[in-house]
Design an enzyme around this catalytic site. Structure first.
Site, PDB file in Angstrom:
ATOM      1  CE  LYS A 181       8.663  90.547 -40.715  1.00  0.00           C
ATOM      2  NZ  LYS A 181       9.863  91.411 -40.795  1.00  0.00           N
ATOM      3  CB  THR A 214       6.594  98.788 -48.575  1.00  0.00           C
ATOM      4  OG1 THR A 214       7.131  98.016 -49.675  1.00  0.00           O
ATOM      5  CG2 THR A 214       5.159  99.156 -48.876  1.00  0.00           C
ATOM      6  N   GLY A 216      12.056  99.029 -46.065  1.00  0.00           N
ATOM      7  CA  GLY A 216      12.454  99.177 -44.668  1.00  0.00           C
ATOM      8  C   GLY A 216      11.381  98.837 -43.654  1.00  0.00           C
ATOM      9  CB  THR A 217       7.882  97.571 -43.852  1.00  0.00           C
ATOM     10  OG1 THR A 217       8.201  96.530 -44.775  1.00  0.00           O
ATOM     11  CG2 THR A 217       7.240  98.725 -44.596  1.00  0.00           C
ATOM     12  N   GLY A 218      10.269  95.926 -42.555  1.00  0.00           N
ATOM     13  CA  GLY A 218      10.671  94.867 -41.625  1.00  0.00           C
ATOM     14  C   GLY A 218      11.655  95.362 -40.590  1.00  0.00           C
ATOM     15  CB  CYS A 219      14.658  97.533 -40.887  1.00  0.00           C
ATOM     16  SG  CYS A 219      15.538  96.646 -42.180  1.00  0.00           S
TER      17      CYS A 219
END
Length: 277
Positions: A181, A214, A216-219
C-alpha cells in the site's frame, strides 16, 4: 401472523484488537463487513484505550482466549473469509497460525500490523519473525503499508520500483498475493498500491482524497477485501472493489475528536442524515 424468514448470508471473521475510539480494529472491521452485507464475527486479541489523538494503553488477551473465540465461531457458524489485524505478540500470532492451519481456514487476509503509517514499530522482533514464518505463508493476500513492506522485504522503499521489488520479495514468503500500500508514500505515489501474485505485477490507483481523517484505512481495506472474498469474488476483483470502497469512505470521513478521525464506513447513511438535517 408474520412468518419469520431466515436469511443465509456470507460470514467473515476478524481477528484483531479493539479500538475504544471506534475508528480502527475490530470496530472498523465489523462496520465494513456489515456495509457489504456480510455477517461479521470476531476474535479480539487485545483491548486498547485510544481515541483520535493516539493510543494510551494496550492490554493483550491470553492466546488461549483468542483461540477459544476462533474455535467457537468456526465450530458453529463457519466462516467464508478471515482477516487478521493487530495480533500484538508472538504467542498470539503463533496460536492464530496454528488455528488457521488446523481448522483449514480459507480466504485469509493478513493485514500485517507491525508498523504505524508514521513508521513506529508496534510489535517486537520475535513477533515479526513469527508473522513472516508462520502466518503469512498461509495468507491468500498480505497487505503491508510502506514501512511494513520495508520490514518484510528487507530494504527501504522510496519509489514505485522499490514497491514493486518489495511486493515480489514478500511474495516469496508464501502468500498467494501481495498488495503493497502506498498510503505512506509521498507525492504522486500517495494512494498508489502495487499488486503481485507471482504472475501479474500491477499498479492500482484510485482518486486521491485530501483529508486528515484517515484513521482505520488499513483495517478497512483488509476487511473489505475479506468481505468481498466471503461473497465469492475473485481476489483481484475483491481488492479493486475494496480500494473503491475505502476511497468513497474517505470522501465521507468523520470529523470527530481533536485528532485524526475515522473514515465514514456507512457513507450512504451519512449522506441521508446530512440531507435531513
Amino acid at each position: 401472523m408474520t412468518r419469520e424468514t431466515a436469511l443465509s448470508v456470507p460470514v467473515a471473521l476478524t481477528i484483531a484488537g479493539s479500538d475504544s475510539g471506534g475508528g480502527a480494529g475490530i470496530q472498523a472491521d465489523l462496520r465494513t463487513f456489515a456495509f457489504h452485507c456480510v455477517h461479521g464475527t470476531s476474535a479480539i486479541t487485545c483491548v486498547t484505550a485510544q481515541n483520535t489523538l493516539g493510543v494510551n494503553r494496550v492490554d493483550a488477551l491470553p492466546a488461549a482466549a483468542v483461540v477459544a473465540q476462533i474455535q467457537a465461531v468456526v465450530a458453529d457458524i463457519g466462516v467464508q473469509a478471515t482477516k487478521t489485524g493487530m495480533l500484538l505478540n508472538q504467542e498470539i500470532i503463533q496460536a492464530v497460525a496454528v488455528q488457521v492451519r488446523e481448522l483449514k481456514i480459507d480466504n485469509l487476509v493478513v493485514d500485517p500490523v507491525m508498523v504505524s503509517r508514521a513508521g513506529a514499530q508496534l510489535i517486537d522482533d520475535a513477533a515479526v519473525v513469527c508473522l513472516r514464518e508462520q502466518l503469512i505463508p498461509q495468507a491468500k493476500i498480505v497487505t503491508p503499508n510502506r514501512y511494513e513492506a520495508q520490514m518484510l522485504g528487507g530494504w527501504e522503499i522510496k519509489s514505485l520500483a522499490d514497491m514493486q521489488e518489495a511486493a515480489k520479495g514478500i511474495h516469496k514468503l508464501g502468500a498467494q498475493a501481495v498488495l503493497v500500500k502506498g498510503g505512506g508514500m509521498s507525492g504522486d505515489l500517495r494512494g498508489v498500491d502495487v499488486w503481485f501474485d507471482g504472475e501479474q505485477l500491477l499498479t492500482l490507483t484510485t482518486s486521491l482524497v485530501e483529508t486528515t481523517n484517515t484513521h482505520g484505512t488499513g483495517c478497512t481495506l483488509a476487511a473489505a477485501i475479506a468481505a468481498n472474498l466471503a461473497q465469492g469474488k475473485d481476489l483481484l476483483t475483491a481488492v479493486q472493489l475494496a480500494k473503491d470502497y475505502v476511497t468513497t469512505a474517505l470522501k465521507s470521513a468523520l470529523s470527530i475528536g481533536k485528532g485524526q478521525g475515522p473514515v465514514g464506513h456507512f457513507f450512504p447513511l451519512l449522506s441521508q442524515s446530512s440531507e435531513r438535517s
